[in-house]
Enzyme design. Sequence first.
Site: not given
Ligand code: BGC
Length: 744
Positions: A263
Amino acid sequence: MKLKNLILQMALVLCAFNMNAELPVYLDDSKPIEERIDDAISQMSLKQKVALLHAHSKFSSPGVPALGIPELWTDDGPMGVRPEVLWDEWDQAGWTNDSCTAFPSLTCLAATWNPEMAALYGKSIGEEARYRNKSVLLGPGVNIYRTPLGGRNFEYFGEDPLLAGIMAAEYVKGVQSNGVAVCVKHFAANNHEWNRYTTNSIVGDRALYEIYLPAFKAAVDAGAWSLMGGYNLINGQHATYNQRLINDILKGEWGFDGAVISDWGAVHDTKQAVEGGLDLEFGTGTDGLGSKGNPYDNYYLANPYYNGLVEGKYSEDQLNDKVRRVLRLTMRTAMNRNRPFGSINSDEHHEACRKIGEEGIVLLKNVDNTLPIDLKKIHTIAVIGENGIKRMTVGGGSSSLKAQYEIYPLEGLEARLGKDIDIVYERGYVGDTCTHYNNVWTKQDLSDPRTPEQLTADAVKAAKGADMVIFIGGLNKSDHQDAEGCDRLSMDLPYNQNELIEALAAANPNIVVVNISGTGIAMPWLDKVKAVLQAWYLGNETGNALAAVLCGDVNPSGKLPYTYYASLDQCAAHKLGDYPGTPRHDPVEGDIIDMKYNDDIFVGYRYTDMNKIKPTFPFGHGLSYTTFEYGKPSINRKKGSVDDKFTVTIPVTNTGSREGSEIVQLYIADLKSSLPRPAKELKDFAKIKLQPGQTETVVFEIGREDLCFFDDKAHSWIVEPGKFEAIIGASAADLKGKVGFEIE
Ligand code: BGC
């Protein structure tokens, strides 16, 4: 180097024109992918290999330019393709060609209980991602709905692992049919948003295997090409590089051959990340200055990894496995020359958005046949509530979108009913007046100078003067109201909506409540209103889908993908668990929050069943404008071995006067077992469309996997001989009949 790249690129172009020219093996897609990967790896330097494993912008990784292996572009996900951001920033890039179709929330998709809708959703959103030249769509989210307060519940498929898994699998296949990878997220036991970077989910194996992992496994079995590790820790180790979860279970037991992506900003340590099975690092902060070269070189899987390799701290085999996975992902997507071109904002996508929305709306209550709106009796409607006019494709976190258009509920109702009926609108309350999120503008000015008292008085006045009141409220994707990064503060509707609904019901008892949210809310006013619709976030076509159901053009057929608790007391995560957790200082990880999953496998209806709790609405509940009658279920054999085929049949008849669809649910109860088991568990379902008077016999087959449970001591799925019941339900609480059988 630049000249070498140029010559190579020219050679590639020439190859494309001259089919007889020999392509390097890794570029020749007539060759098996593994052979191509071997060839590419054999030509890559250590530096190139490491460079492949981390981002070089907010959403892309560099590929291997010198070999003509392209960048890998990712984008959120999961309900539409996110607008472009600046190279190094979260800020909007300000493009004008990056608007998309905003599809309904995944909770709505789950509420259709229709795998065909999930396939259509996946195919359509995949086409949009492909058109925008994205290779990896950051979704679907398949985390289990454990608490109604969970800020991202709307991005997930509800509380039941079987339903979530079946729907996710179709979504995955649909997206990937475009040569675009899904990135199933957030692996795993990532079930709320408070302290999301520091929560340590303490979960036992039974709960992992039976509740929190099956939807991920279903997505992997459906062929998911990538997966995203969560921010949280699990049993003391970061999820994004958790030995047990990633190396042992995902890549070991399940044989996942795709890439594990962090993530954004979930990596904190090179050694742990390398050894814990992470393949691709994204979103780690940089100082943006390039003070040590390219700012991305400071990523954990960049220079620190390279230096460790040079010093002999890490093996090249381990590195090659990561490289292999990222190359595989690239060859399946960006290097797949046969993938379709995709399309965006097409009529088909808007139509898909409307259909999924219409099918996912759940009619929770409907006394006196209040709905559909009877145009012979109703001549004036007071539409009340901020969500009637609020655009909600914007907001909520990384799933926020720049929808090409959005029909809000009042617009939809006016378009459908405006010529037949007088519609008066009153706001009733002021909730979120924000005009933008992440610099995407709603183009709405929702400011209102009236006091709360005046707003209520005006709404009550409008209600009194109308034949029917349609209150359209709920949550709105602002902070604590269905949004990433923060949970809700309570189950209550915000902005005094409860009081307002009571006042409106007192003024006009012919009142329908439309709740727009991705999660359950408390409904203290339920007895005072005639009808309630759970309407989710429905994307571009919100107003049209809602109007179609309210007016009866579409007969509602959605059912709840989660238990609708009356209060947090009914939810095991709150009653038994220690939500929101207990702070602790860990010598390695620093300050973390331990969150014990004491509810174990008893999540949702598994807990309410066990404790005979009556929630506001049970899991699987949803009404129709027609009625269904269930006959007696029967089973083909009363006894047999676990490998025998047990078949349960049940006739279902449409006893009303209009066509409608019913979701018939099969639950299995294991009457005696060595480990505690839920009173019953969903094991199959069928959605059938019936004409008035028509009967269809639904057939369910029961196999080994429907009978087994996970024995954590033996670390295996086992079936114990003894008595079982196959229970047919219209919901987890509306049981229509059961048949017993025995495994010898
Ligand atoms: C989120 C993800 C997301 C990523 C990119 C993160 O903060 O938890 O679900 O895909 O950011 O935007």
